[in-house]
Scaffold this motif. Sequence first.
Motif, PDB file in Angstrom:
ATOM      1  N   ARG A 103       0.851  -1.183   0.000  1.00 14.00           N
ATOM      2  CA  ARG A 103       0.000   0.000   0.000  1.00 14.00           C
ATOM      3  C   ARG A 103       0.891   1.239   0.000  1.00 14.00           C
ATOM      4  O   ARG A 103       1.929   1.279   0.665  1.00 14.00           O
TER       5      ARG A 103
ATOM      6  N   LEU B  92      -6.841   9.647  -8.359  1.00 10.38           N
ATOM      7  CA  LEU B  92      -6.184   9.460  -7.072  1.00 10.38           C
ATOM      8  C   LEU B  92      -6.115  10.793  -6.337  1.00 10.38           C
ATOM      9  O   LEU B  92      -6.009  11.852  -6.951  1.00 10.38           O
TER      10      LEU B  92
ATOM     11  N   GLY C  93      -4.177   9.995  -0.220  1.00 10.04           N
ATOM     12  CA  GLY C  93      -4.901   8.731  -0.305  1.00 10.04           C
ATOM     13  C   GLY C  93      -3.943   7.550  -0.275  1.00 10.04           C
ATOM     14  O   GLY C  93      -2.788   7.656  -0.709  1.00 10.04           O
TER      15      GLY C  93
ATOM     16  N   TYR D 153      -3.475   3.577  -1.465  1.00  6.58           N
ATOM     17  CA  TYR D 153      -3.997   2.609  -2.428  1.00  6.58           C
ATOM     18  C   TYR D 153      -3.034   1.429  -2.528  1.00  6.58           C
ATOM     19  O   TYR D 153      -1.815   1.584  -2.356  1.00  6.58           O
ATOM     20  N   SER D 154      -3.567   0.268  -2.864  1.00  3.76           N
ATOM     21  CA  SER D 154      -2.711  -0.895  -3.098  1.00  3.76           C
ATOM     22  C   SER D 154      -2.046  -0.778  -4.469  1.00  3.76           C
ATOM     23  O   SER D 154      -2.575  -0.141  -5.387  1.00  3.76           O
TER      24      SER D 154
ATOM     25  N   LEU E 227      -4.313  -2.025  -7.208  1.00  8.19           N
ATOM     26  CA  LEU E 227      -5.306  -1.054  -7.656  1.00  8.19           C
ATOM     27  C   LEU E 227      -4.658  -0.021  -8.587  1.00  8.19           C
ATOM     28  O   LEU E 227      -5.278   0.403  -9.574  1.00  8.19           O
ATOM     29  N   LEU E 228      -3.438   0.351  -8.300  1.00 13.89           N
ATOM     30  CA  LEU E 228      -2.742   1.291  -9.175  1.00 13.89           C
ATOM     31  C   LEU E 228      -2.532   0.696 -10.567  1.00 13.89           C
ATOM     32  O   LEU E 228      -2.680   1.398 -11.574  1.00 13.89           O
TER      33      LEU E 228
ATOM     34  N   VAL F   7     -12.788   1.886  -6.849  1.00 17.51           N
ATOM     35  CA  VAL F   7     -11.724   2.596  -6.149  1.00 17.51           C
ATOM     36  C   VAL F   7     -12.230   2.907  -4.741  1.00 17.51           C
ATOM     37  O   VAL F   7     -13.298   3.523  -4.581  1.00 17.51           O
TER      38      VAL F   7
ATOM     39  N   GLN G   9     -11.632   7.425   0.426  1.00 14.21           N
ATOM     40  CA  GLN G   9     -10.431   7.990   1.038  1.00 14.21           C
ATOM     41  C   GLN G   9     -10.841   9.145   1.948  1.00 14.21           C
ATOM     42  O   GLN G   9     -10.706  10.321   1.608  1.00 14.21           O
TER      43      GLN G   9
ATOM     44  N   GLY H  23     -15.910   6.701  -2.537  1.00 12.03           N
ATOM     45  CA  GLY H  23     -15.210   5.931  -3.561  1.00 12.03           C
ATOM     46  C   GLY H  23     -15.943   6.027  -4.887  1.00 12.03           C
ATOM     47  O   GLY H  23     -16.989   6.673  -5.007  1.00 12.03           O
TER      48      GLY H  23
END
Length: 404
Positions: free
Chosen positions: A130, A149, A153, A155-156, A159-160, A247, A250, A260
């Motif tokens: 993450r 994004l 925030g 994110y994993s 996910l990116l 997504v 956040q 999200g």
Amino acid sequence: MTGRRLLCALIGTTLAALLAPPPAAAAAAPVPCPTVRVTPKPSRPPKPTPPPAVPEQKAVGGPDLASPGLVVPAGASRAPAVTASSWLVADLDTGEVLGACGAHEYGTPASVQKLLLAATMIPRLDPKQRVRVTRADLNFEPGSSAVGLLQGGVYSVELLWLGLLLQSGNDAANVLARLGGGSQAGGVRLMNEEARRLGALQTHAVTPSGLDGPGQFTSAYDLALIARACFALPAFQRYTLVERVQVPRQPRATPPDPRGFQIQNENDLIREYDGALGGKTGFTSLARHTYVGAAERGGRRLVVTLLGAEPRPLRGWQQGAALLDWGFAQPAGAGVGRLVSPGSVAAPTPTATPSSEPGPTAHVEAVPRSHSPAPARAPFVVAGVAVVIVLAFALALRAVRRRR
């Protein structure tokens, strides 16, 4: 003396003519590519000046691929007319190139360059890691494609990757380049190293996302090498076929997002083409439309790459689909070159200014061109030389006898 000199000159000229190699055949003119003519918009910026051509680089994959025109196997069906300035169709598994138009002509990549980022960083990064987005990660051209994004925030990495490949997120590209290379510049440096490892010697990345930058180029052949590396990665195969993803919210980002949102895959090939394996779309006003797509049919996996296309009368992915149809119609084993294996093309480290200096030279793993055997001339040459020598001695002996 005059007669002797004349005789010697005659003998020398005859021997030279008999022993000289046959004249080289004139190079055939390139075959024009089947093209749909489209009037460009007046607002289209001028194409950037490409680097000087390096013959060794244009020969990578086989001498036929150096042509700026259409190259297809003998007896192949007519390739479809498209608006792309260059394209290539190849077998992902065997590496055989089925056909191409300007395979090694320089083009501007736009977002298909994100495939080079994927080929470089997917093996380096833990998908479960993450990462927190910084302000610098969101520094990219306003109005260009983005996941959405948020600064601060979290994110994993997985996910990116989905945001990069589905939504062509330039924000995701910046984060992944920074994460894999220690900085965005470090990530770009690794991308260029990976391009050289793959044998993509005409590719030079300036931005991790494919947003235009001075000296940033690729070719249809190089894109096929990069795509082949991507489709060899199980994670990429999975990511590129995802149709939509959520997504996560956040609440602590700037600005906060308490709900999200969802993003969808922009590559319509996966929904509209039977056997589609995925790929990547791209567009900038400078590059125009670029595309990479792959599909499987009858146990064959083919990839298509195209650069410099206009979306009329067919969109980029539709032009790719037409070229895939053409490729699947060609018999297996009929090709015009091949995709080289990673590490098989040795190239020195490029100079610091690749946009203005010639690219690296290469020791090329090339496909030999088939040649018709040269006619056997040796017996005729020997016989001709013998006749000339006999006649020369006869004439000389006669002249001597007359003087006596």
